[in-house]
Design an enzyme around this catalytic site. Structure first.
Site: not given
Length: 402
Positions: A215, A283, A310-311, A313, A347
């Protein structure tokens, strides 16, 4: 006032010759220095050379009865104001990270409660190897200041990161480390004694050896926040994606490339009192990156199978070591506040800093943000990113120091 005392551990490698000039600079600055010379270091420079330059006895072995009687390794590890490991080889870094004490140098390092500054020097591929990067991340998480090596030509003929910085640059890091140690509480700021974790920049998810998913994040906002936190006296660990920005003064930097590497670095940097997750983490990643460059084949389009990253946060919010204040960022292009409020609930963090990135914010120098908390929304008009960083850190300091 007693002048600072440095314990210099000289590791093996051709870069050991630069330790001689470093000793000269330390002495010129009015400091005293003792040296521990490893077996590897002794292949490149002699104890006599170091003794003549330092005007102190040089220590080489753990098994010298006379030395242990007059200056035991425990005393040697505690009498210094700063321990400098230069050059820090891949082997020394690995042993430091693992807590191995099989020599005088590694025993001193394991026995000390003195701040440690490690200055690596090694072949570029050794420095970039996953094992070395894990060891560096572990050491930084343990509080060791590990200096990033310079890019340049090496004695082995290769070029890249791994070259020992010049002695003048190392001396600047020595003086900065001593300033942090000696700073009076009033000089150390409202976050003195607090450990702050910051993530910054993008992640790159490889498709093949030459292409990746990414990004537009420049990392500027995260780096500015890390710098502002350090200026307030915090012990700052900065986990940075692939960006070309200088490391802020007083900040320990851990470089990563992918989301999974960032997740591991964040885990290694815990515990922390405050975490500010600024990084724009991808993501998705390709389920299996190609080992060779993907070629065009008669106009047929390649099919990329994606897997979820993996997320970081959300996982940090559920971790037993969760920081007392957890701040996430939300880069949105529409319905900014609605998406930010939904993200705050989803989150499990304490604050969301939301901004509209539909323009040039991700690569630009200014930012306008909304601080979204359970108590409501605070909006800040467009400001330079360094001012946003200082204002955010002042708000964080007010929240945690009361």
């Amino acid at each position: 006032m007693k002048p600072p005392h440095i314990l210099l551990i000289v590791g093996g490698g051709i870069a050991a010759y630069k330790a001689c000039e470093l000793i000269r600079l330390i002495r010129k600055a009015g400091m005293s220095v003792r040296c521990v010379l490893t077996d590897g270091g002794a292949q490149f420079i002699t104890p006599m050379t170091l003794a003549a330059l330092s005007e102190n006895e040089v220590f080489t072995t753990l098994w010298d009865l006379k030395n242990e009687t007059e200056m035991g390794h425990i005393q040697l590890s505690r009498e210094a104001d700063l321990i400098v490991v230069c050059p820090a080889t891949a082997d020394l870094l690995a042993k430091m990270a693992a807590g191995i004490s099989d020599s005088l140098a590694t025993t001193v390092l394991l026995a000390t409660d003195t701040p440690v500054l490690a200055v690596p020097a090694m072949n570029v591929r050794m420095w970039q190897h996953a094992a070395t990067q894990r060891n560096v991340a572990r050491l930084r998480a343990d509080g060791v200041t590990v200096v990033d090596p310079d890019d340049g030509a090496m004695a082995c003929g290769e070029y890249g990161p791994g070259r020992l910085p010049e002695p003048v640059a190392i001396m600047q890091r020595v003086e900065a480390a001593l300033h942090r140690v000696s700073a009076a509480p009033a000089e150390r700021g409202p976050l003195a004694g607090r450990r702050v974790l910051v993530t910054a920049g993008p992640t790159h998810e490889p498709i093949d050896p030459v292409r990746y998913i990414a990004n537009r994040s420049s990392g500027r906002q995260g780096f500015a926040i890390a710098e502002a936190a350090a200026a307030m006296g915090a012990d700052v660990q900065l986990v940075a994606g692939p960006v070309h920005l200088p490391t802020p003064s007083g900040v320990t930097r851990i470089d990563v490339e992918t989301a999974r590497e960032m997740a591991m670095a964040v885990d290694a940097a815990l515990p922390a009192d405050i975490a500010i997750m600024v990084a724009a983490v991808a993501d998705w990643r390709t389920a299996g990156a190609a080992e060779q460059k993907i070629k065009k084949t008669g106009g047929a389009l390649p099919v990329l199978e994606l897997a979820e990253n993996p997320d970081i946060l959300a996982e940090l919010a559920k971790d037993p070591r969760r920081p007392a204040l957890l701040v996430g960022f939300a880069a949105e292009t529409e319905n900014v506040l609605d998406h930010a409020q939904a993200k705050l609930a989803r989150k499990g963090c304490d604050w969301i800093v939301a901004n509209d990135v539909s323009g040039d914010v991700m690569g630009g120098s200014d930012n306008a943000v909304h601080i979204v908390t359970a108590d409501g929304v605070e909006s800040w008009s467009n400001l330079p990113k360094d001012q946003v960083a200082r204002k955010l850190m002042e708000k964080i300091a007010d929240a945690v120091v009361r």
